[in-house]
Scaffold this motif. Structure first.
Motif, PDB file in Angstrom:
ATOM      1  N   VAL A 177       0.837  -1.201   0.000  1.00  0.00           N
ATOM      2  CA  VAL A 177       0.000   0.000   0.000  1.00  0.00           C
ATOM      3  C   VAL A 177       0.875   1.257   0.000  1.00  0.00           C
ATOM      4  O   VAL A 177       0.563   2.244  -0.674  1.00  0.00           O
ATOM      5  N   SER A 178       1.983   1.214   0.739  1.00  0.00           N
ATOM      6  CA  SER A 178       2.894   2.366   0.776  1.00  0.00           C
ATOM      7  C   SER A 178       3.459   2.667  -0.601  1.00  0.00           C
ATOM      8  O   SER A 178       3.508   3.830  -1.033  1.00  0.00           O
ATOM      9  N   VAL A 179       3.889   1.622  -1.305  1.00  0.00           N
ATOM     10  CA  VAL A 179       4.438   1.813  -2.649  1.00  0.00           C
ATOM     11  C   VAL A 179       3.366   2.346  -3.596  1.00  0.00           C
ATOM     12  O   VAL A 179       3.595   3.309  -4.347  1.00  0.00           O
ATOM     13  N   ALA A 180       2.179   1.728  -3.560  1.00  0.00           N
ATOM     14  CA  ALA A 180       1.118   2.110  -4.498  1.00  0.00           C
ATOM     15  C   ALA A 180       0.603   3.523  -4.231  1.00  0.00           C
ATOM     16  O   ALA A 180       0.449   4.324  -5.166  1.00  0.00           O
ATOM     17  N   VAL A 181       0.333   3.852  -2.971  1.00  0.00           N
ATOM     18  CA  VAL A 181      -0.201   5.180  -2.650  1.00  0.00           C
ATOM     19  C   VAL A 181       0.843   6.256  -2.922  1.00  0.00           C
ATOM     20  O   VAL A 181       0.544   7.305  -3.513  1.00  0.00           O
ATOM     21  N   GLY A 182       2.094   6.006  -2.499  1.00  0.00           N
ATOM     22  CA  GLY A 182       3.146   6.983  -2.759  1.00  0.00           C
ATOM     23  C   GLY A 182       3.368   7.197  -4.246  1.00  0.00           C
ATOM     24  O   GLY A 182       3.555   8.334  -4.703  1.00  0.00           O
ATOM     25  N   ALA A 183       3.337   6.102  -5.011  1.00  0.00           N
ATOM     26  CA  ALA A 183       3.496   6.234  -6.461  1.00  0.00           C
ATOM     27  C   ALA A 183       2.316   6.967  -7.079  1.00  0.00           C
ATOM     28  O   ALA A 183       2.485   7.769  -8.009  1.00  0.00           O
ATOM     29  N   GLY A 184       1.098   6.712  -6.554  1.00  0.00           N
ATOM     30  CA  GLY A 184      -0.073   7.414  -7.073  1.00  0.00           C
ATOM     31  C   GLY A 184       0.018   8.912  -6.845  1.00  0.00           C
ATOM     32  O   GLY A 184      -0.300   9.711  -7.743  1.00  0.00           O
ATOM     33  N   VAL A 185       0.450   9.307  -5.659  1.00  0.00           N
ATOM     34  CA  VAL A 185       0.629  10.730  -5.374  1.00  0.00           C
ATOM     35  C   VAL A 185       1.696  11.328  -6.287  1.00  0.00           C
ATOM     36  O   VAL A 185       1.547  12.435  -6.817  1.00  0.00           O
ATOM     37  N   THR A 186       2.782  10.576  -6.495  1.00  0.00           N
ATOM     38  CA  THR A 186       3.858  11.050  -7.372  1.00  0.00           C
ATOM     39  C   THR A 186       3.365  11.223  -8.802  1.00  0.00           C
ATOM     40  O   THR A 186       3.731  12.197  -9.486  1.00  0.00           O
ATOM     41  N   ILE A 187       2.546  10.288  -9.262  1.00  0.00           N
ATOM     42  CA  ILE A 187       1.981  10.390 -10.615  1.00  0.00           C
ATOM     43  C   ILE A 187       1.217  11.693 -10.793  1.00  0.00           C
ATOM     44  O   ILE A 187       1.392  12.418 -11.780  1.00  0.00           O
ATOM     45  N   LEU A 188       0.372  12.002  -9.812  1.00  0.00           N
ATOM     46  CA  LEU A 188      -0.444  13.215  -9.924  1.00  0.00           C
ATOM     47  C   LEU A 188       0.406  14.474  -9.780  1.00  0.00           C
ATOM     48  O   LEU A 188       0.174  15.466 -10.469  1.00  0.00           O
ATOM     49  N   LEU A 189       1.393  14.436  -8.879  1.00  0.00           N
ATOM     50  CA  LEU A 189       2.242  15.613  -8.664  1.00  0.00           C
ATOM     51  C   LEU A 189       3.119  15.910  -9.877  1.00  0.00           C
ATOM     52  O   LEU A 189       3.494  17.066 -10.106  1.00  0.00           O
ATOM     53  N   ILE A 190       3.464  14.882 -10.643  1.00  0.00           N
ATOM     54  CA  ILE A 190       4.285  15.089 -11.839  1.00  0.00           C
ATOM     55  C   ILE A 190       3.420  15.305 -13.071  1.00  0.00           C
ATOM     56  O   ILE A 190       3.621  16.259 -13.837  1.00  0.00           O
ATOM     57  N   GLY A 191       2.447  14.429 -13.275  1.00  0.00           N
ATOM     58  CA  GLY A 191       1.678  14.450 -14.515  1.00  0.00           C
ATOM     59  C   GLY A 191       0.769  15.650 -14.664  1.00  0.00           C
ATOM     60  O   GLY A 191       0.712  16.268 -15.741  1.00  0.00           O
ATOM     61  N   VAL A 192       0.049  16.020 -13.591  1.00  0.00           N
ATOM     62  CA  VAL A 192      -0.917  17.122 -13.697  1.00  0.00           C
ATOM     63  C   VAL A 192      -0.232  18.469 -13.957  1.00  0.00           C
ATOM     64  O   VAL A 192      -0.632  19.201 -14.877  1.00  0.00           O
ATOM     65  N   PRO A 193       0.801  18.848 -13.196  1.00  0.00           N
ATOM     66  CA  PRO A 193       1.458  20.137 -13.513  1.00  0.00           C
ATOM     67  C   PRO A 193       2.076  20.173 -14.911  1.00  0.00           C
ATOM     68  O   PRO A 193       2.025  21.215 -15.579  1.00  0.00           O
ATOM     69  N   ILE A 194       2.660  19.064 -15.358  1.00  0.00           N
ATOM     70  CA  ILE A 194       3.241  19.041 -16.703  1.00  0.00           C
ATOM     71  C   ILE A 194       2.144  19.214 -17.751  1.00  0.00           C
ATOM     72  O   ILE A 194       2.315  19.944 -18.741  1.00  0.00           O
ATOM     73  N   GLY A 195       1.000  18.554 -17.552  1.00  0.00           N
ATOM     74  CA  GLY A 195      -0.116  18.718 -18.480  1.00  0.00           C
ATOM     75  C   GLY A 195      -0.650  20.139 -18.492  1.00  0.00           C
ATOM     76  O   GLY A 195      -0.995  20.678 -19.559  1.00  0.00           O
ATOM     77  N   MET A 196      -0.703  20.774 -17.322  1.00  0.00           N
ATOM     78  CA  MET A 196      -1.138  22.170 -17.253  1.00  0.00           C
ATOM     79  C   MET A 196      -0.157  23.073 -17.986  1.00  0.00           C
ATOM     80  O   MET A 196      -0.563  23.990 -18.718  1.00  0.00           O
TER      81      MET A 196
END
Length: 330
Positions: free
Chosen positions: A115-134
């Protein structure tokens, strides 16, 4: 709002019920014989295997076996393997065929790493992907936009397991920039916990953030073309307010939906991460159980993974309804 949450909760419980029935049915009627997996030939005679089937109550109707299994999760039960008997305390997911221990005792310490790996990776995905898309959406058609989209396509074309393996070999083993000592409990040291998982989070996040960058870009461009955005600009609102308060809120709704669907795949994707980084998680234990035909462990890891995914999707549905009130009315 309460009625919406109740409806989603009932749907989640129904999904868990169907999955649990399917798991128990596959255990009983699947292509592999549990008795043979527990005591294979020629080590065990046919008579010995029949005794094991009787002890495991495999000849009983499916509804009886399902009732025993689910009641064991709640209250515990005694499990007999021929002449051997094991007290399986609640939550009882059975006894491992290989190690002869309560399955929950075997896997409970492995849930947190996964769960730690999955949740941390999910947060990282959003923190990287969303600002780059914006960033790309605000510069639509420019060289910067094309460079960003090209980079995301290049990253996404690299096989995930190869990307993670190269990251581990070059950044952790070769350069020594990241630790190689697996997983640390957050209860023991939050700092060591985060530091040990930083590279897995970054590896998973970078690989999966590329498509979220494109999703965000497309959603933001669509939002910029809406009438309310033109109205906001005509009123003289600052561009930052228009982007962050109005356009982003509209654009993030489909992103949240996609993320909820992808989180299940993210959980299964941690198997490679756990293997490469030496993290004793649920995915790695399930992989070992499949190789050993340890059916009780396979059952338990499947049910626990399904529970995590269903609860995650329930949370996404609730969050979705907060972002877009029209969902509650549909």
């Amino acid at each position: 709002m309460i009625g919406f949450v109740v409806r989603r909760l009932i749907s989640a419980l129904l999904v868990l019920f169907v999955i649990s029935v399917a798991v128990v049915a596959l255990f009983t009627y699947g292509p592999s014989d549990p008795a043979n997996a527990m005591c294979p030939e020629p080590k065990c005679t046919a008579e010995r295997q029949d005794a094991i089937r009787e002890a495991l109550n495999l000849e009983a109707p499916i509804y009886v076996q399902y009732g025993e299994y689910m009641s064991g999760i709640v209250t515990g039960r005694e499990i007999a393997f021929g002449s051997e008997a094991y007290d399986c305390d609640a939550p009882c997911f059975g006894v491992s065929f290989i190690y002869r221990v309560n399955v929950w005792d075997d896997i409970k310490d492995r849930v947190a790493p996964t769960v730690s790996v999955a949740v941390g990776a999910g947060v990282t995905i959003l923190l990287i992907g969303v600002p780059i898309g914006m960033f790309a959406a605000r510069r639509r058609g420019t060289s910067a936009d094309k460079a960003v989209i090209g980079a995301t396509l290049v990253i996404e074309s690299i096989p995930y397991y190869l990307f993670v393996l190269l990251a581990f070999l070059y950044l952790a083993v070769g350069a020594g920039l990241f630790p190689q000592d697996g997983y640390h409990s957050i209860a023991d040291s939050p700092l060591k916990w985060a530091w040990a998982l930083l590279l897995p989070w970054l590896a998973l996040g970078l690989v999966n953030s590329s498509k979220y960058a494109r999703f965000t870009r497309g959603s933001m461009i669509e939002a910029f073309n809406e009438d309310y955005i033109r109205t906001a600009r005509s009123k003289g609102l600052p561009e930052r307010t228009i982007v962050n308060k109005h356009a982003l809120r509209a654009a993030v709704v489909p992103i949240v939906t996609i993320f909820g669907l992808d989180f299940g795949a993210l959980l299964t994707g941690t198997i490679f991460t756990e293997k490469i980084f030496g993290i004793n998680g649920l995915g790695l234990r399930a992989l070992d159980a499949v190789g050993q035909s340890d059916f009780p462990v396979i059952e338990a890891t499947t049910l626990i993974s399904a529970l995590i995914i269903v609860l995650t999707n329930l949370a996404v549905d609730v969050f979705y309804s907060v972002l877009d009130p029209r969902v509650r009315l549909s």
